[in-house]
Scaffold this active site. Sequence first.
Site, PDB file in Angstrom:
ATOM      1  N   GLU B  77       0.797  -1.223   0.000  1.00 34.69           N
ATOM      2  CA  GLU B  77       0.000   0.000   0.000  1.00 34.69           C
ATOM      3  C   GLU B  77       0.835   1.281   0.000  1.00 34.69           C
ATOM      4  OE1 GLU B  77      -4.309  -0.953   1.538  1.00 34.69           O
ATOM      5  OE2 GLU B  77      -2.949  -0.575   3.217  1.00 34.69           O
ATOM      6  N   HIS B  96      -1.890   6.088   7.077  1.00 35.22           N
ATOM      7  CA  HIS B  96      -2.993   5.191   6.720  1.00 35.22           C
ATOM      8  C   HIS B  96      -3.205   4.231   7.883  1.00 35.22           C
ATOM      9  CE1 HIS B  96      -5.513   2.289   4.791  1.00 35.22           C
ATOM     10  NE2 HIS B  96      -4.599   1.343   4.889  1.00 35.22           N
ATOM     11  N   HIS B  98      -6.253   1.823  10.586  1.00 33.79           N
ATOM     12  CA  HIS B  98      -7.536   1.121  10.767  1.00 33.79           C
ATOM     13  C   HIS B  98      -7.948   1.188  12.230  1.00 33.79           C
ATOM     14  CE1 HIS B  98      -4.637  -1.157   8.142  1.00 33.79           C
ATOM     15  NE2 HIS B  98      -5.526  -0.853   7.226  1.00 33.79           N
ATOM     16  N   HIS B 166     -12.488  -0.869   5.084  1.00 33.02           N
ATOM     17  CA  HIS B 166     -11.037  -0.960   5.130  1.00 33.02           C
ATOM     18  C   HIS B 166     -10.412  -0.076   6.218  1.00 33.02           C
ATOM     19  CE1 HIS B 166      -6.977  -0.601   2.760  1.00 33.02           C
ATOM     20  NE2 HIS B 166      -6.810  -0.663   4.050  1.00 33.02           N
TER      21      HIS B 166
END
Lengths: 237, 237, 237, 237
Positions: B77, B96, B98, B166
């Site tokens: 990614e 990035h 989660h 996601h």
Amino acid sequence: MALPANHLTDLVLASHILANEGVLDSFGHVSMRHPDRADRFYLSRARAPALVETGDIIEFDLGSEPVAPTGHRVFAERVIHGCIYRARPDVMAVCHHHAPSILPFCVTPVALEPVFHLGATMGETVPVWDSHDEFGDTNLLVANEAQGDSLARALGGNWTVLMRRHGVTVAARGLREAVFRSIYGARNAEVQSRAMLLGPVTPLTLGERRAAGEFNLSPIALDRAWEQWAHDAGPVA
Amino acid sequence: MALPANHLTDLVLASHILANEGVLDSFGHVSMRHPDRADRFYLSRARAPALVETGDIIEFDLGSEPVAPTGHRVFAERVIHGCIYRARPDVMAVCHHHAPSILPFCVTPVALEPVFHLGATMGETVPVWDSHDEFGDTNLLVANEAQGDSLARALGGNWTVLMRRHGVTVAARGLREAVFRSIYGARNAEVQSRAMLLGPVTPLTLGERRAAGEFNLSPIALDRAWEQWAHDAGPVA
Amino acid sequence: MALPANHLTDLVLASHILANEGVLDSFGHVSMRHPDRADRFYLSRARAPALVETGDIIEFDLGSEPVAPTGHRVFAERVIHGCIYRARPDVMAVCHHHAPSILPFCVTPVALEPVFHLGATMGETVPVWDSHDEFGDTNLLVANEAQGDSLARALGGNWTVLMRRHGVTVAARGLREAVFRSIYGARNAEVQSRAMLLGPVTPLTLGERRAAGEFNLSPIALDRAWEQWAHDAGPVA
Amino acid sequence: MALPANHLTDLVLASHILANEGVLDSFGHVSMRHPDRADRFYLSRARAPALVETGDIIEFDLGSEPVAPTGHRVFAERVIHGCIYRARPDVMAVCHHHAPSILPFCVTPVALEPVFHLGATMGETVPVWDSHDEFGDTNLLVANEAQGDSLARALGGNWTVLMRRHGVTVAARGLREAVFRSIYGARNAEVQSRAMLLGPVTPLTLGERRAAGEFNLSPIALDRAWEQWAHDAGPVA
């Protein structure tokens, strides 16, 4: 037949990791099948997972009996492991747990479903087993082979099976996969239950479940997480 | 072109902070652009954020390829970072993640909005990107430039973009800002989701979002929080 | 009459365990009856449970008065213990606490019920006592024998009693059982309240409550959990 | 006029305790009035509460200006403290915080009410202040005396005031009381919000609020909790 030392350490470490990550508390257990001898599996004596040491690991046959006499107390629920290994030659590791985030799905009719990419490691579908259907009022433990076989049938070809009013059992093709499926299954349950309070939840499509499940169980993901979890759990004595 | 040592240490520390504050687990990543060379950014090799060391940082071009050969595995990614740096010259750092409090907003149609002053650091509006719209069934990772460019378009001129099923990506004008936006974005999500269970939620007005966002991203606030987070994360080896 | 040293250590350890597991905070307390002398019980001086030392344990008669003069401050709520020991000869240990997961059941009309096997250790039924019914506006503490006797009557032949706008009191046939009932009662409350948000909850059948309650209070389960909790709480000084 | 050393240490300890108990994060602050000189109060320089040291404490007049020149950055929100000390001669300590459990009550119209005995220490009634009513769009900070006076008016003769889209301010007759009110106010909010999801909540009667509030703010309760919190926060350097 002795489990190679590196596997023995990994099995103890898996137990510590699952405790440290909050999936196992004083109860629940994780096992592995012998990599070269399909009719043997390894599981600790009856002890809290966080405290298990290499000397606590016992060798069992697929009838869930110790291969050699042991002076130790063994888990009543060792049949969960033996019955699944017998029914599923592709399964190399099993974890039975009662993670707090999973339990709400064991006492309500809501289906547990992958809602984010890492949750897809639970498997595409999560079936449910109710011991009461076949065995009536029990203490809810899976304590004999009839019950273990029944649970294995409910698992079928899937990887995670919910157990009503009790917990969950996770099967995997390897030990790291069992740990990963267990931890991210529990985290998926947490996300799903929180999301359900906000509004209608859109889970992964079937195609996404397959693709994300596969990717996240590749060594790329398994090893990255294992390195951290092992670091956090500390060395095996 | 080497990243100056103080920046290198800060990037590693940012990674540790985000892990220690519960925004990153074994997955997710934070990067920074070279302060003097706009076509280079820095990101760790594929490793759990809590374990990243200065020797793990790799230099990338805006095509998200390592500038020099590396023997290490890199993040699939990394294109999230490269594509946003290319599209947004004002962006100097990207995270990035989660975070568990954000994920419910990724699987329900509820808009994530600033509900308290520190949450205004997410930006005035949080757009949503769904990989399925353009790319159909995938493993949900942003793994090529077409996907990275699509995500960057969804981000537009904003600072936070939700990614369906996601996670989330956060852009910022500096590393400390990226860390602050990520942490207080996650905390805002927690407050908002808890509040929605109590009754109708009144978020910040647009004027409040602007004023509170600006103030809380000034060095007065950024440095105060950074000092504590750095203390709690411990020194970079 | 001195409490044997091993019991004294266990009582202090029980206090530490209950604090370490989040059942007790700065308030609440756990006591035990003398194993050989039914008219004496042991409880710490008025001190936060996590800090209690062996020298803090005081001997009380069933009128909840210290048997010997003590220079220490004693709990106003020691009558909870004395009144239950007097009313219930089978009770050998008592814990009074305000665990955060239990409190929501003290301020809403929802019944607390065993929803998973380990939760069955709360007892088959959990009655509710409201001090306001008999005593009107008070500071909500159980501070005299009339109030303690009233609470004991509400407990009746059960093992757990909720106290409206206040907390819960747990009785047991031994100290480890009191600790186990308290911890898994609190965890059951957590599971039940989370599950209620997802959909209709199906608790254990009466037969399951009996069988699971009995099994999980056998030494097999009590000792396994106690070993871990004691390890986590650390040694008694 | 120097704050006596024991008070200075207590003020720093209060700051550490509130951080350690999760009431303060990198933001928020606690102050005390000089015990012998009513026109002076003490508050740290602008720094994360967990990191405050005795050398960081600054003396302010009731106009919220440092009595002596300081090279340090001071809190924009010091006026919260000064304006309340000026308006309320009975107030000897003030805490301003953004505890995660309180914030949902700042963004919904639900009233925060004492639902268990320890929660009664918030005061009988918790009024709400909205900066927007008088000042329109701001960055939500209380940054000048007009805003501080407005907040003090909203507090009135109460002990806790909610601040819309921002946080809460707690007043007390002493430092330990401010800490206790802040911590148990936050815990009461947690219990109330969880309980509201289960069913209709029955808060304390007015008589219970008065009696329980008074008892739980007596030295019996304050000192017991303070001993534990101080132990857990560790010594002041």
